[in-house]
Each structure stands twice: as C-alpha cells, then as structure tokens.
Design an enzyme around this catalytic site. Sequence first.
Site, PDB file in Angstrom:
ATOM      1  N   GLY A  46      46.457  31.594  23.931  1.00  0.00           N
ATOM      2  CA  GLY A  46      47.748  31.903  24.362  1.00  0.00           C
ATOM      3  C   GLY A  46      48.367  31.357  25.668  1.00  0.00           C
ATOM      4  O   GLY A  46      49.503  31.381  25.940  1.00  0.00           O
ATOM      5  N   ASP A  47      47.539  30.093  26.039  1.00  0.00           N
ATOM      6  CA  ASP A  47      48.230  29.487  26.961  1.00  0.00           C
ATOM      7  C   ASP A  47      49.434  28.361  26.473  1.00  0.00           C
ATOM      8  O   ASP A  47      48.946  27.829  25.215  1.00  0.00           O
ATOM      9  CB  ASP A  47      47.085  28.399  27.449  1.00  0.00           C
ATOM     10  N   ASN A  65      54.666  31.152  39.376  1.00  0.00           N
ATOM     11  CA  ASN A  65      53.078  31.385  39.626  1.00  0.00           C
ATOM     12  C   ASN A  65      53.209  31.520  41.097  1.00  0.00           C
ATOM     13  O   ASN A  65      53.019  30.450  41.754  1.00  0.00           O
ATOM     14  CB  ASN A  65      52.443  30.173  38.891  1.00  0.00           C
ATOM     15  N   GLY A 102      50.229  45.491  48.069  1.00  0.00           N
ATOM     16  CA  GLY A 102      49.725  44.304  47.344  1.00  0.00           C
ATOM     17  C   GLY A 102      50.181  43.031  47.780  1.00  0.00           C
ATOM     18  O   GLY A 102      50.835  42.586  48.900  1.00  0.00           O
ATOM     19  N   TYR A 103      49.722  41.858  46.972  1.00  0.00           N
ATOM     20  CA  TYR A 103      49.898  40.502  47.427  1.00  0.00           C
ATOM     21  C   TYR A 103      51.380  39.954  47.809  1.00  0.00           C
ATOM     22  O   TYR A 103      51.722  39.534  49.104  1.00  0.00           O
ATOM     23  CB  TYR A 103      49.312  39.583  46.182  1.00  0.00           C
ATOM     24  N   TYR A 107      50.014  43.241  28.879  1.00  0.00           N
ATOM     25  CA  TYR A 107      50.701  42.854  30.353  1.00  0.00           C
ATOM     26  C   TYR A 107      52.009  42.469  30.225  1.00  0.00           C
ATOM     27  O   TYR A 107      53.166  42.840  30.818  1.00  0.00           O
ATOM     28  CB  TYR A 107      49.870  42.137  31.205  1.00  0.00           C
ATOM     29  N   LYS A 161      56.562  44.078  30.686  1.00  0.00           N
ATOM     30  CA  LYS A 161      57.397  43.308  31.710  1.00  0.00           C
ATOM     31  C   LYS A 161      58.480  43.328  30.691  1.00  0.00           C
ATOM     32  O   LYS A 161      59.535  43.735  31.376  1.00  0.00           O
ATOM     33  CB  LYS A 161      56.901  42.073  32.150  1.00  0.00           C
ATOM     34  N   SER A 177      58.341  38.631  35.185  1.00  0.00           N
ATOM     35  CA  SER A 177      57.509  37.458  35.280  1.00  0.00           C
ATOM     36  C   SER A 177      58.005  36.503  34.157  1.00  0.00           C
ATOM     37  O   SER A 177      58.657  36.930  33.218  1.00  0.00           O
ATOM     38  CB  SER A 177      56.136  37.895  34.660  1.00  0.00           C
ATOM     39  N   ASN A 236      49.173  53.127  45.386  1.00  0.00           N
ATOM     40  CA  ASN A 236      47.864  54.041  45.038  1.00  0.00           C
ATOM     41  C   ASN A 236      46.632  53.206  45.401  1.00  0.00           C
ATOM     42  O   ASN A 236      45.453  53.792  45.216  1.00  0.00           O
ATOM     43  CB  ASN A 236      47.625  54.451  43.628  1.00  0.00           C
ATOM     44  N   LEU A 237      46.580  52.050  46.058  1.00  0.00           N
ATOM     45  CA  LEU A 237      45.692  51.358  46.559  1.00  0.00           C
ATOM     46  C   LEU A 237      44.495  50.896  45.469  1.00  0.00           C
ATOM     47  O   LEU A 237      43.478  50.577  45.711  1.00  0.00           O
ATOM     48  CB  LEU A 237      44.758  51.889  47.768  1.00  0.00           C
TER      49      LEU A 237
END
Length: 335
Positions: free
Chosen positions: A294-295, A180, A10-11, A150, A154, A124, A32-33
Amino acid sequence: MKVLLTGGTGYIGSHTAIELIKLGYEVEIMDNLFNSKIEVLDKIAEISGVKPKFYEVDLLDKDGMDKMFAEGDYDLVIHFAGLKAVGESVEKPLKYYENNVGGTINLLECMKKHGVNKIIFSSSATVYGDQGVAELTEDMQTGVGITNPYGRTKYMIEEILKDVAVANKEFEVTILRYFNPVGTHPSGLIGEDPNDIPNNLMPIIMKVSTGEIEKLKVYGDDYDTVDGTGVRDYIHVVDLAKGHVAAINKIKSGISIYNLGTGKGTSVLEMIAAFEKASGGKKLPYEVVERRAGDLAEICANPGRAERELGWKTELTIDDAMNDTINYLNHLKEK
Ligand code: NAD
Ligand code: UD1
C-alpha cells in the site's frame, strides 16, 4: 472566540491548543483518552499559562456530547478526535467506521442542535490515494485507490461534510489535509506519545532510539526516488498547529480545502541521517526490508493554496523537528 477541540489531548490537538491560547482564544478540550493522557492538560498549562476546561467524553456518547455542547456555547469546533492506526483499521474496520464516521455524525448533529456552524476537520493526504504523480493539489479527485479503512473514513467524512455544507448554507467547513506531522513542542514537554504500538516512521525512530524497538525496518530501497527509499512531506507539528489558527481566521461559508505540508520531500534515509545528526552522531540501527503493502514511492503537498488564501506557510525544518524530538525524549527519560 470559544473553540472546542475534539481529541485535544492528542498529539496535534495539544500543540494546536497552545497556539490558540497564546493568541487569546478560549479553548476547551474533549477526549475519551483512548490514545492520550490526562497529564497533557498540565503540560499545556505549563507552556501556555492556561489549563483548558476538559470533558472526558466519547464522540459516540450522545448524552455526554449534548451536555457538553449545552454548557459550552462554542463558536467553532476543531475536530481532531479519531482513531488513526492504519494496520489496526485493516483488522478492525467496523471499529474505525463506527468511531470515526459515526462519531463525526454525532458531533455534527450536536453542532446543529446547539447552533454551532463552524468546523475545521483533520483530514489526511491519504484521501488522494494513488494519483500517479508525487505532488498533490486540492482539486485532484479523491477517494480512488485508498488502501485502508482508516483512509476511507477520512474520505467519507470529507464527503459527509460537503453534503452538510450544501444542505445548510450557514455552515462553514474547512478541511485540512495534513501531510506527515513530525516533531514536538520546543519546550520538550509535549510530543507524540501513543498508547499503542506505532506504525508511522517518526514514532518508530523514537522507539528505536530509546531501545524499545531493536531496529528500524526501512520498507524498500528500490523506489524511483532520490536514494530508493520512500519520500514524504514531513511537517513540523508546531507549523501544523499554526495552520489551524490561520484556518480559523479565514473560515467562510461552504467548503474550503487546504493541504498543510511543506512542499518538500524527504526520504527515509534522509530522515535517519537527520535524526543521527540531532543525536550528536549516535547511529540509529536499521535494516532494509521488503516494501510495505500500500506504500507509494513519493508523496508531497503543493501547499500553494494555503499560502495564497490563508497566508500560512511552514517555517520550521526537519532539523528543527529532530532537535525538538530529542529534547522531548530527554524529558521523557528524566521522568
Ligand atoms: P492522536 O491519537 O494523538 O489524537 C487523537 C485523539 O482523539 C486521541 O487523544 C484519542 O484519545 C481521541 N479520540 C479517538 N476517538 C475518540 C472518541 N470516540 N471520542 C473522543 N476522543 C477520541 O492523533 P493525532 O496524530 O493528534 O491526530 C489527530 C487527527 O489528525 C486524527 O483525526 C488523525 O486521523 C488526523 N491525522 C493525523 C496524522 C498523523 O500522522 N498524526 C496525519 C493525518 C491526519
Ligand atoms: C501512513 C499511512 C497513511 C496515513 C499516514 C498518517 C500506510 C500505507 N499509509 O502514511 O494512510 O494517512 O501514515 O498516519 O500505512 N517507513 C519505514 N519503516 C517504518 C515505517 C515507515 O521505512 O517502520 C517508511 C514508509 O515506507 C514511508 C515513510 O517511512 O516511505 C513514512 O511512513 P509513515 O510514517 O507510515 O507514513 P505514510 O506512509 O505517509
């Protein structure tokens, strides 16, 4: 030292693999791609000179995980693997709890069975919820006011890790709370290349610049911030990757928690301006729309603990991140 990276294609995992290999760590990757591509392994090899051994395994596949750990004889695990699309997590909460929380429990069971005691976990800033202040420090209460499943996965995984560290005194756990992540490796060979439709600012800016998305929707310009748009602490992914190396060097028994951020906030309009500057003045189409549910107005790390205890701080700027991103986009275009 032999390190397993879950989610390592991943990134953030792929950038961390490069920094580790450069310093002589033996790196193996499992994924798992679902949200990354196998070709990333060749890119890692091109940049670092070493192609890590790869297991195509799912965290939920107990037998596959067991076999990998039996072969691997790892000293430490960096646990990146997880689903991260906030919007999808609202629609499919069970998928997120099963994959992220259930997958982590499988991983921890495997580690216990095979005598692997050290883990670094990708958490996060979302675990802080709404603190009512912009600057976040590690000892603030977590888990209150998280707006999506999500984020709650975490938080739950952090709590599980704390319990496991209490039960097993030999366990060494480091939780890294990322702010971020943006930017790409300066080679332009790897970057953020999501398989799904992105909902974070930077991948959307990238898709607007390539014309795949018509224009950027700026979610609100009436916040109490420098220019009314949301402010976040954007950290270059190479700095973030180096934060993991620093964390490995200082890992110790019990739980340690660190913010990985710059300590400096940037608004959405400032991000747009920085991207336009890096693209030689080419305008990025955008329109201001309603606030996103939610921001929060402003979120920023206090990165002091990581600097004091890990000897780590960020070195790269938003301009570096934008220049590297443009380079990466140019490489993608050439393909
Ligand atoms: P990514 O999606 O690029 O990488 C995660 C990798 O995990 C993917 O390659 C995916 O295929 C793999 N994966 C997912 N579920 C799996 C499973 N069940 N078994 C095996 N592999 C699985 O995401 P990223 O941006 O590199 O993020 C890495 C970690 O950091 C994630 O846990 C994410 O939640 C966390 N994080 C990311 C950000 C961000 O903005 N990128 C911010 C804070 C925290
Ligand atoms: C989001 C998630 C958070 C998650 C984090 C990393 C929400 C509410 N929060 O945080 O749980 O941990 O991503 O995956 O989804 N923006 C726009 N237009 C866009 C996209 C974003 O204006 O199309 C703005 C946002 O309002 C925000 C900033 O850009 O001010 C950054 O947004 P984003 O990249 O989604 O990150 P976070 O909001 O920090």
